[in-house]
Design a protein around this motif. Structure first.
Motif, mmCIF file in Angstrom:
data_model
loop_
_atom_site.group_PDB
_atom_site.id
_atom_site.type_symbol
_atom_site.label_atom_id
_atom_site.label_comp_id
_atom_site.label_asym_id
_atom_site.label_seq_id
_atom_site.Cartn_x
_atom_site.Cartn_y
_atom_site.Cartn_z
ATOM 1 N N GLY A 141 0.736 -1.221 -0.081
ATOM 2 C CA GLY A 141 -0.055 0.005 -0.080
ATOM 3 C C GLY A 141 0.733 1.258 -0.015
ATOM 4 O O GLY A 141 0.432 2.438 -0.543
ATOM 5 N N THR A 142 2.032 1.069 0.602
ATOM 6 C CA THR A 142 2.800 2.425 0.683
ATOM 7 C C THR A 142 3.724 2.347 -0.523
ATOM 8 O O THR A 142 4.521 3.514 -0.664
ATOM 9 N N GLY A 143 3.915 1.492 -1.285
ATOM 10 C CA GLY A 143 4.749 1.542 -2.550
ATOM 11 C C GLY A 143 6.290 0.749 -2.061
ATOM 12 O O GLY A 143 7.145 0.593 -2.996
ATOM 13 N N ILE B 6 12.922 -6.898 -2.395
ATOM 14 C CA ILE B 6 12.493 -5.295 -2.082
ATOM 15 C C ILE B 6 11.450 -5.305 -3.312
ATOM 16 O O ILE B 6 11.581 -4.994 -4.468
ATOM 17 N N GLU B 7 10.347 -4.742 -2.754
ATOM 18 C CA GLU B 7 9.244 -4.167 -3.764
ATOM 19 C C GLU B 7 9.115 -2.590 -3.726
ATOM 20 O O GLU B 7 8.814 -1.916 -2.424
ATOM 21 N N ILE B 8 9.573 -1.892 -4.685
ATOM 22 C CA ILE B 8 9.639 -0.406 -4.646
ATOM 23 C C ILE B 8 9.026 0.156 -5.723
ATOM 24 O O ILE B 8 9.439 0.288 -6.906
ATOM 25 N N VAL C 40 13.230 -6.043 -6.696
ATOM 26 C CA VAL C 40 14.599 -6.256 -6.664
ATOM 27 C C VAL C 40 15.052 -7.201 -5.681
ATOM 28 O O VAL C 40 14.626 -7.234 -4.594
ATOM 29 N N LEU C 41 15.951 -8.042 -6.107
ATOM 30 C CA LEU C 41 16.437 -9.308 -5.314
ATOM 31 C C LEU C 41 18.072 -8.970 -4.992
ATOM 32 O O LEU C 41 18.564 -8.907 -5.724
ATOM 33 N N THR C 42 18.321 -8.884 -3.768
ATOM 34 C CA THR C 42 19.713 -8.375 -3.186
ATOM 35 C C THR C 42 20.317 -9.797 -2.662
ATOM 36 O O THR C 42 19.959 -10.802 -2.281
ATOM 37 N N ASP C 43 21.505 -9.972 -3.265
ATOM 38 C CA ASP C 43 22.552 -11.175 -3.051
ATOM 39 C C ASP C 43 21.868 -12.525 -2.895
ATOM 40 O O ASP C 43 21.662 -13.081 -1.627
#
Length: 373
Positions: free
Chosen positions: A77-79, A92-94, A99-102
């Motif tokens: 809801g917040t982005g 990470i959903e932005i 985005v997927l880290t390491d």
């Protein structure tokens, strides 16, 4: 052994040599040693101590975790939403971009399937069950951050990678097409095509290498992810460095800060944070919701597996830190905050003075990188 990867050469190597961080034959840190950031009076652990020493290095059983698949089916809801999947792997959903880290789904932080630090905590969701990923970030080439079987699987999908200078040689050797790889020097940026998302490589204080003869032959970085509405900092691996103030000035402020807190030792203070120095790093970065990573998955140091979490629980409120400490697989939106509860205690509550057995599979091949300046 294919899992060792490939040394950079050709035009890739020429670009690396043009970096201000290249020093003759390898990359260097801006501050090789920062006095006061580690205990110089503490001897470095021997290999035997690393393999066998320390009590409670693994929990008695699997940690509480959630399958996030249902939550991922709905946009945050917040982005901005983050799901810690173990160690330094975070989805990470932005603002509509994933985005997927390491990413590390492999069973060991090692070039071998038979030896080396073994995962004590499974990933809460299978790699094939991830939603479509828009970008993969790789901070540096150590085994607990750059995982051969995971990259081989991700290479089959049409997903771009952003990483540090030289690391693309490993990715290419494992099947990722060159056109899907972007390698960054510190302060360089890459904007994701067809999305208002920019990734910038920033300083960290660490080292690199996957074997005995490739020490610092590729670069290590922290990474900043920015959209028009949000900004996220991901430390990769690092010690406490004054460069964090420069990162705040040039790239801050941050809505979400992910800092490494596990696999630390008093004599490694210049290359790993640990929980206390992570809180100092958070202050240098200007604050933001703090999601600790690099713990709860592998036994890579002598401390108790839950020491990073317990120390943060004790020191964080005193420092005014906004701690986000969700269970594995539990999506959190930094803007909403998160109830701070010691969920990790449920699995491992030994009687006072009780000594737990050490894991039987903590052998390490000689080719594993060993922390040093």
């Amino acid at each position: 052994m294919k899992s060792f990867g490939k040394k950079p050469d050709g035009l890739r190597l020429e670009r690396m040599k043009a970096s201000l961080l290249w020093a003759g034959e390898a990359f260097r840190n801006i501050h090789p040693v920062l006095p006061g950031l580690r205990d110089l009076g503490t001897a470095r652990p021997t290999l035997s101590e690393f393999l066998c020493g320390g009590n409670r290095r693994v929990p008695r059983g699997p940690l509480p975790s959630l399958n996030p698949s249902e939550a991922w089916s709905k946009a945050p809801g917040t982005g901005l939403r983050a799901t810690w999947l173990g160690h330094s792997t975070v989805l990470i959903e932005i603002d509509g971009v994933r985005v997927l880290t390491d990413p590390v789904w492999g069973p060991r932080a090692s070039p071998s399937r038979l030896a080396g630090p073994k995962r004590f905590q499974p990933v809460p969701v299978a790699l094939r069950a991830l939603p479509p990923i828009d970008l993969v970030l790789v901070s540096h080439d150590h085994y607990d951050h750059l995982d051969y079987p995971t990259i081989r699987e991700l290479a089959r999908h049409d997903v771009p990678f952003v990483t540090s200078l030289g690391v693309g040689a490993h990715l290419e050797a494992w099947g990722v097409p060159a056109q899907r790889i972007t390698e960054l020097d510190w302060w360089e940026s890459r904007t994701l095509p067809n999305a208002e998302l920019t990734v910038t490589a920033a300083p960290s204080q660490h080292f690199s290498g996957r074997g005995l003869k490739d020490r610092n032959s590729t670069l290590w970085s922290s990474l900043v992810i920015r959209s028009p509405r949000h900004s996220v900092f991901f430390s990769g691996d690092t010690g406490l460095t004054t460069e964090y103030a420069a990162i705040r000035e040039r790239l801050g402020p941050f809505d979400l800060v992910m800092l490494e807190v596990g696999a630390f030792h008093p004599s490694w203070g210049d290359i790993h944070l640990g929980p206390a120095n992570a809180l100092e790093a958070l202050a240098l970065l200007g604050g933001g919701a703090f999601l600790p990573v690099h713990w709860g998955t592998f036994a890579l140091a002598m401390h108790a597996w839950d020491e990073p979490a317990e120390t943060l629980l004790s020191l964080g409120p005193q420092k005014g830190a906004q701690l986000l400490m969700p269970r594995l697989g539990e999506p959190v939106e930094p803007a909403h905050g998160h109830a701070l509860t010691p969920w990790w205690r449920a699995v491992d509550t030994p009687e006072r003075g009780e000594v737990l057995p050490e894991p039987a599979a903590m052998t390490m091949p000689k080719s594993m990188p060993w922390p040093a300046d």
